[in-house]
Design an enzyme around this catalytic site. Sequence first.
Site, short mmCIF file in Angstrom:
data_model
loop_
_atom_site.label_atom_id
_atom_site.label_comp_id
_atom_site.label_asym_id
_atom_site.label_seq_id
_atom_site.Cartn_x
_atom_site.Cartn_y
_atom_site.Cartn_z
N LYS A 37 0.82 -1.22 0.00
CA LYS A 37 0.00 0.00 0.00
C LYS A 37 0.86 1.28 0.00
O LYS A 37 2.07 1.22 0.26
CB LYS A 37 -0.92 -0.04 1.23
CG LYS A 37 -1.97 -1.17 1.18
CD LYS A 37 -2.86 -1.10 2.42
CE LYS A 37 -3.99 -2.11 2.37
NZ LYS A 37 -4.86 -2.01 3.56
N TYR A 77 -12.63 -2.10 -3.06
CA TYR A 77 -13.07 -2.17 -1.66
C TYR A 77 -14.60 -2.04 -1.52
O TYR A 77 -15.08 -1.66 -0.45
CB TYR A 77 -12.36 -1.10 -0.84
CG TYR A 77 -10.95 -1.50 -0.41
CD1 TYR A 77 -10.74 -2.61 0.42
CD2 TYR A 77 -9.83 -0.77 -0.81
CE1 TYR A 77 -9.46 -2.98 0.82
CE2 TYR A 77 -8.55 -1.14 -0.40
CZ TYR A 77 -8.37 -2.25 0.41
OH TYR A 77 -7.11 -2.62 0.82
N ASN A 140 -1.83 0.43 6.88
CA ASN A 140 -1.29 -0.82 7.43
C ASN A 140 -0.48 -1.65 6.42
O ASN A 140 -0.38 -2.86 6.51
CB ASN A 140 -2.41 -1.64 8.08
CG ASN A 140 -3.50 -2.01 7.09
OD1 ASN A 140 -3.39 -1.71 5.91
ND2 ASN A 140 -4.53 -2.68 7.57
N HIS A 143 -2.17 -5.37 1.70
CA HIS A 143 -3.49 -6.02 1.54
C HIS A 143 -3.23 -7.48 1.18
O HIS A 143 -2.27 -7.78 0.47
CB HIS A 143 -4.29 -5.36 0.41
CG HIS A 143 -5.47 -6.19 0.00
ND1 HIS A 143 -6.68 -6.12 0.65
CD2 HIS A 143 -5.60 -7.17 -0.95
CE1 HIS A 143 -7.51 -7.01 0.11
NE2 HIS A 143 -6.88 -7.65 -0.86
N GLU A 154 -9.92 -10.84 -6.85
CA GLU A 154 -8.93 -9.77 -6.74
C GLU A 154 -7.78 -9.96 -7.74
O GLU A 154 -7.27 -8.99 -8.29
CB GLU A 154 -8.41 -9.71 -5.30
CG GLU A 154 -9.50 -9.26 -4.33
CD GLU A 154 -9.06 -9.28 -2.88
OE1 GLU A 154 -7.90 -9.66 -2.59
OE2 GLU A 154 -9.88 -8.91 -2.01
#
Length: 167
Positions: A37, A77, A140, A143, A154
Amino acid sequence: MKGALKYTIYKISILIITIFLVSKYMDRDEYTLSIIKPDATSRNLTSEINEYFINNGLRVVEQKATTLTRAQAEEFYAEHKARPFYNDLVEYMISGPVVVQILSGKDAIAKNREIMGATNPANAIPGTIREKFAESVERNSVHGSDSAESAKREISFFFNYDEVTNK
Ligand code: CDP
Ligand code: MG
């Protein structure tokens, strides 16, 4: 040879072939989607994060750097659309480049979730990526797909699923 004996040998052969095929199927590698990310790419952590995967027996079989469009982030998302953090999450995910990658290996989906650690780094156990690098529950660092269905969806979001998984 007696008919009954021939039939028994035939049945045993079918059983052996079935066991062989089932065990081969169960042993096959899994594929999962990973995203490094924006908080992690901005700190140049891609190589260090990849070491976590490699050291835990996963292979990085595809990898590309990209910047998500708002439409892509919203769709990726979509399952969280009703959650209070959704708008911030989308803004954050388009705030800089990401590295989308396919990891493969035995039990790759669950193994990657283990290597990543808990969503909230405050709950992530030592030795996990999020415990080491995450800045907050939002920022964080990584993913990872959470199920076989998510992994397929995905991976297909960014790559040609059949081309990759049939290699
Ligand atoms: O990424 P993971 O599957 O562990 O968590 P999630 O529940 O599917 O949430 C997706 C992402 O939304 C998280 O990785 C965080 O970046 C973000 N999030 C957040 O900003 N605040 C929360 N309370 C929960 C998740
Ligand atoms: Mg998730």
